[in-house]
Design an enzyme around this catalytic site. Structure first.
Site, PDB file in Angstrom:
ATOM      1  N   ARG A  11       0.841  -1.192   0.000  1.00 36.16           N
ATOM      2  CA  ARG A  11       0.000   0.000   0.000  1.00 36.16           C
ATOM      3  C   ARG A  11       0.878   1.244   0.000  1.00 36.16           C
ATOM      4  O   ARG A  11       2.057   1.187   0.381  1.00 36.16           O
ATOM      5  CB  ARG A  11      -1.015  -0.031   1.136  1.00 36.16           C
ATOM      6  CG  ARG A  11      -0.421  -0.199   2.500  1.00 36.16           C
ATOM      7  CD  ARG A  11      -1.530  -0.280   3.556  1.00 36.16           C
ATOM      8  NE  ARG A  11      -0.953  -0.229   4.880  1.00 36.16           N
ATOM      9  CZ  ARG A  11      -1.658  -0.220   5.991  1.00 36.16           C
ATOM     10  NH1 ARG A  11      -2.978  -0.276   5.936  1.00 36.16           N
ATOM     11  NH2 ARG A  11      -1.071  -0.151   7.171  1.00 36.16           N
ATOM     12  N   ARG A  46       0.302   8.413  11.779  1.00 34.10           N
ATOM     13  CA  ARG A  46      -1.041   8.398  12.375  1.00 34.10           C
ATOM     14  C   ARG A  46      -1.084   9.285  13.624  1.00 34.10           C
ATOM     15  O   ARG A  46      -0.030   9.665  14.148  1.00 34.10           O
ATOM     16  CB  ARG A  46      -1.377   6.958  12.820  1.00 34.10           C
ATOM     17  CG  ARG A  46      -1.258   5.944  11.714  1.00 34.10           C
ATOM     18  CD  ARG A  46      -0.595   4.652  12.224  1.00 34.10           C
ATOM     19  NE  ARG A  46      -0.273   3.768  11.097  1.00 34.10           N
ATOM     20  CZ  ARG A  46      -1.092   2.841  10.630  1.00 34.10           C
ATOM     21  NH1 ARG A  46      -2.236   2.620  11.223  1.00 34.10           N
ATOM     22  NH2 ARG A  46      -0.751   2.115   9.586  1.00 34.10           N
ATOM     23  N   ASP A  91      -4.833   4.952  16.452  1.00 32.72           N
ATOM     24  CA  ASP A  91      -3.730   4.412  15.646  1.00 32.72           C
ATOM     25  C   ASP A  91      -4.184   4.159  14.214  1.00 32.72           C
ATOM     26  O   ASP A  91      -3.357   3.852  13.351  1.00 32.72           O
ATOM     27  CB  ASP A  91      -3.188   3.113  16.265  1.00 32.72           C
ATOM     28  CG  ASP A  91      -4.284   2.096  16.538  1.00 32.72           C
ATOM     29  OD1 ASP A  91      -5.252   2.453  17.229  1.00 32.72           O
ATOM     30  OD2 ASP A  91      -4.182   0.957  16.053  1.00 32.72           O
ATOM     31  N   ASP A  96      -6.028   1.817   7.002  1.00 24.93           N
ATOM     32  CA  ASP A  96      -6.253   0.556   7.707  1.00 24.93           C
ATOM     33  C   ASP A  96      -7.650  -0.007   7.464  1.00 24.93           C
ATOM     34  O   ASP A  96      -8.550   0.117   8.286  1.00 24.93           O
ATOM     35  CB  ASP A  96      -5.975   0.693   9.215  1.00 24.93           C
ATOM     36  CG  ASP A  96      -4.492   0.537   9.503  1.00 24.93           C
ATOM     37  OD1 ASP A  96      -3.705   0.538   8.532  1.00 24.93           O
ATOM     38  OD2 ASP A  96      -4.118   0.409  10.672  1.00 24.93           O
TER      39      ASP A  96
HETATM   40  P1  AMP Z   1      -5.613  -2.703  13.836  1.00 24.84           P
HETATM   41  O1  AMP Z   1      -6.576  -2.192  14.851  1.00 24.84           O
HETATM   42  O2  AMP Z   1      -6.055  -3.886  13.067  1.00 24.84           O
HETATM   43  O3  AMP Z   1      -5.161  -1.618  12.928  1.00 24.84           O
HETATM   44  O4  AMP Z   1      -4.303  -3.239  14.616  1.00 24.84           O
HETATM   45  C1  AMP Z   1      -3.907  -2.814  15.875  1.00 24.84           C
HETATM   46  C2  AMP Z   1      -2.482  -3.211  16.118  1.00 24.84           C
HETATM   47  O5  AMP Z   1      -2.326  -4.626  16.016  1.00 24.84           O
HETATM   48  C3  AMP Z   1      -1.461  -2.600  15.191  1.00 24.84           C
HETATM   49  O6  AMP Z   1      -0.317  -2.293  15.922  1.00 24.84           O
HETATM   50  C4  AMP Z   1      -1.213  -3.712  14.207  1.00 24.84           C
HETATM   51  O7  AMP Z   1       0.055  -3.608  13.620  1.00 24.84           O
HETATM   52  C5  AMP Z   1      -1.301  -4.937  15.101  1.00 24.84           C
HETATM   53  N1  AMP Z   1      -1.638  -6.165  14.358  1.00 24.84           N
HETATM   54  C6  AMP Z   1      -2.815  -6.479  13.777  1.00 24.84           C
HETATM   55  N2  AMP Z   1      -2.740  -7.683  13.192  1.00 24.84           N
HETATM   56  C7  AMP Z   1      -1.490  -8.150  13.393  1.00 24.84           C
HETATM   57  C8  AMP Z   1      -0.789  -9.340  13.032  1.00 24.84           C
HETATM   58  N3  AMP Z   1      -1.358 -10.320  12.340  1.00 24.84           N
HETATM   59  N4  AMP Z   1       0.509  -9.446  13.422  1.00 24.84           N
HETATM   60  C9  AMP Z   1       1.112  -8.474  14.123  1.00 24.84           C
HETATM   61  N5  AMP Z   1       0.503  -7.349  14.502  1.00 24.84           N
HETATM   62  C10 AMP Z   1      -0.783  -7.169  14.143  1.00 24.84           C
HETATM   63 MG    MG Z   2      -4.132  -0.335  12.442  1.00 27.47          MG
END
Ligand code: AMP
Ligand code: MG
Length: 523
Positions: free
Chosen positions: A194, A201, A271, A281
């Site tokens: 992307r 952020r 975030d 995201d």
């Molecule tokens: P999100 O709310 O999905 O944007 O993610 C919240 C946090 O979780 C962020 O710091 C992401 O990088 C982390 N995260 C989500 N999925 C994964 C994954 N499969 N492996 C590692 N970190 C993740």
């Molecule tokens: Mg995120």
């Protein structure tokens, strides 16, 4: 290919790096990012590329067929003279401070300048980073298809957004428990590259403020202004306030577009809010089908519905308040920050009404517009009424024939027999009378009003079930629908007679199917 990319790294050259280069999970202090190398994948395969984005970064579609392109954008080869990195950020998740989060499964490859634009290139799902916490750093095909298709579709809808360059299979299997119900299964792994001017952020600023690290906070704010808000001038308290004001304005513009097209983000944690006002995201997002202010696609948010459609503009304000708190140590003027937040409230209400006016094709501003809009929103929610079809069909109404309104929008009712309900009918008839009377004093004739309305009311959006159909096909190895939807959504406001089948209500089978109306954060 490499020689063609005008690589101009800034984030990982000008900002403080984590001195620890090991790929171990940890708290990273006084640094904006950690260097990390993407994971080697088993058997990468490019599924789709965005020709527009390819050109935006200075490449040709032919470049995109090379082995080098495949290897670069699946993380198997690092471009010479680049140093991939994961960003450090924190965030408020569902209203609570969550501490350090960071790019847990995103790895920034480099920044490219082309045609006076900066493009940060970032792989999502390319392996673990110091910020991966308890997760694996990987992404599955279904969520990658959703992000890939939706970010490009949003761009073509005129909504500020991060973009997508490519969608690839990693060739690896990834274990996921889709509904968090103790039934994990292996799924195909995938990687999206992307792109955005920057992926900074709100949470990138919050993390330093939360740790009392004003020095790094200032370094990052000054960097952000220098590269992304340079018109605001040299660092000073006034400039920081102007910066905050512009972030508020851009975020408002973004969320007003979301309300216009019926996009529900699903996880508006700080975030997941871009400092540039880009939609970022794409997780358990969804599109309104039946118009409903209380709808959220995110099953994780089912209980409180914090991030439902109708509250999105207020949630932006809540997030801006967190950003204001984070910037406070540099500004030290609570009144001035509060003034900007108050202004957001006023601006939001005006922006929303103007946006709804445009959806209704109204040019003349009148005090009664608000009542007309409120009434419409109420009636749209009396019965299940498809938002996209309703507004698109409404453009067919003729000024002198407002009594035909209900027939014109009939296709947007999920239960046609609802039309016969006397209460529903009476409400609509009254509304169409008020709308019709307004149209009589409007400057545009029927034909021109229709043209104007069709510029803001899309005919085609990525309905939840459409993405799911592409996912189901892709899971069984058929990737044609990805391209079909990609092409369709490039022209969301155009009549596309050959694609009329996508101008249809959600089919009944999709009403409660996982992936169509219910999405978890599992991705
Ligand atoms: P999100 O709310 O999905 O944007 O993610 C919240 C946090 O979780 C962020 O710091 C992401 O990088 C982390 N995260 C989500 N999925 C994964 C994954 N499969 N492996 C590692 N970190 C993740
Ligand atoms: Mg995120």
């Amino acid at each position: 290919m490499k020689s063609k990319l005008n690589i101009k790294d800034k984030f990982n050259k000008e900002l403080p790096a984590d001195p620890n280069t090991a790929n171990t999970r940890r708290q990273v202090k006084e640094a904006c990012y950690s260097f990390v190398t993407p994971k080697q994948t088993e058997k990468p395969e490019m599924l789709h590329v965005s020709p527009e984005m390819i050109n935006n970064i200075g490449l040709t579609s032919e470049d995109a067929t090379s082995k080098e392109f495949l290897n670069t954008f699946t993380g198997n080869a690092v471009l010479p003279n680049t140093n991939p990195y994961a960003m450090c950020y924190g965030g408020h998740q569902f209203g609570n401070w969550a501490g350090q989060l960071g790019d847990g499964r995103a790895i920034n490859l480099c920044e490219v300048e082309h045609n006076d634009k900066n493009w940060a290139l970032q792989l999502k799902g390319a392996g673990e980073t110091p910020y991966s916490r308890t997760a694996d750093g990987l992404a599955v095909l279904r969520s990658s298809i959703r992000e890939y298709l939706c970010s490009e579709a949003m761009h073509h809808l005129g909504v500020p957004t991060t973009r997508a360059l490519s969608l690839a299979l990693s060739g690896d299997k990834v274990l996921r428990d889709v509904m968090y119900d103790g039934n994990p299964d292996f799924e195909k792994g995938a990687i999206v590259c992307r792109t955005a001017e920057s992926f900074i952020r709100f949470g990138n600023f919050e993390i330093f403020a939360s740790r009392g690290d004003t020095k790094t906070l200032k370094t990052l704010v000054d960097y952000t202004i220098k590269h992304h808000f340079s018109h605001l001038g040299k660092p000073s308290k006034e400039t920081y306030l102007a910066f905050f004001k512009e972030v508020a304005n851009r975020s408002l513009e973004m969320v007003t577009h979301w309300q216009r097209v019926g996009f529900v983000h699903g996880v508006m944690n700080t975030d997941n809010l871009s400092i540039l006002g880009l939609t970022i995201d794409y997780g358990p997002y969804g599109w309104l089908e039946g118009y409903d202010h209380d709808w959220t696609p995110n099953t994780t948010d089912k209980q409180f519905k914090r991030y439902r459609y109708g509250t999105q503009p207020q949630i932006v304000l809540w997030n801006l308040l967190q950003l204001a708190n984070a910037l406070f140590p540099l500004i030290e003027n609570a009144d001035a920050l509060e003034k900007i937040l108050h202004q957001y409230r006023e601006d939001e209400s005006i922006a929303y009404t103007n946006m709804m006016r445009s959806k209704l094709g109204l040019k003349n501003k009148a005090e009664s517009d608000e009542e007309l809009i409120k009434d419409l929103e109420r009636i749209l929610q009396l019965t299940e009424t498809d938002m996209t079809i309703f507004f698109r069909k409404l453009a067919d109404l003729k000024k002198l024939e407002y009594n035909k309104g209900l027939d014109i929008i009939a296709q947007s009712f999920y239960e046609p027999y609802d039309l016969k309900d006397p209460v529903v009918k009476e409400n609509w008839e009254k509304w169409f009378k008020a709308y019709g009377e307004k149209l009589l004093v409007e400057p545009l004739n029927d034909e021109n009003r229709k043209i104007e309305m069709n510029k803001v009311n899309p005919k085609y959006v990525l309905r939840n079930y459409m993405a799911q159909l592409a996912i189901d096909d892709a899971d069984s190895g058929d990737y044609k629908l990805i391209d079909e939807l990609f092409q369709l959504l490039k022209k969301p406001y155009d009549e596309q007679p050959e694609n009329e089948k996508w101008f249809a209500k959600r089919p009944e089978w999709a009403r409660s199917k996982v992936g169509c109306s219910m999405l978890s954060c599992s991705s």
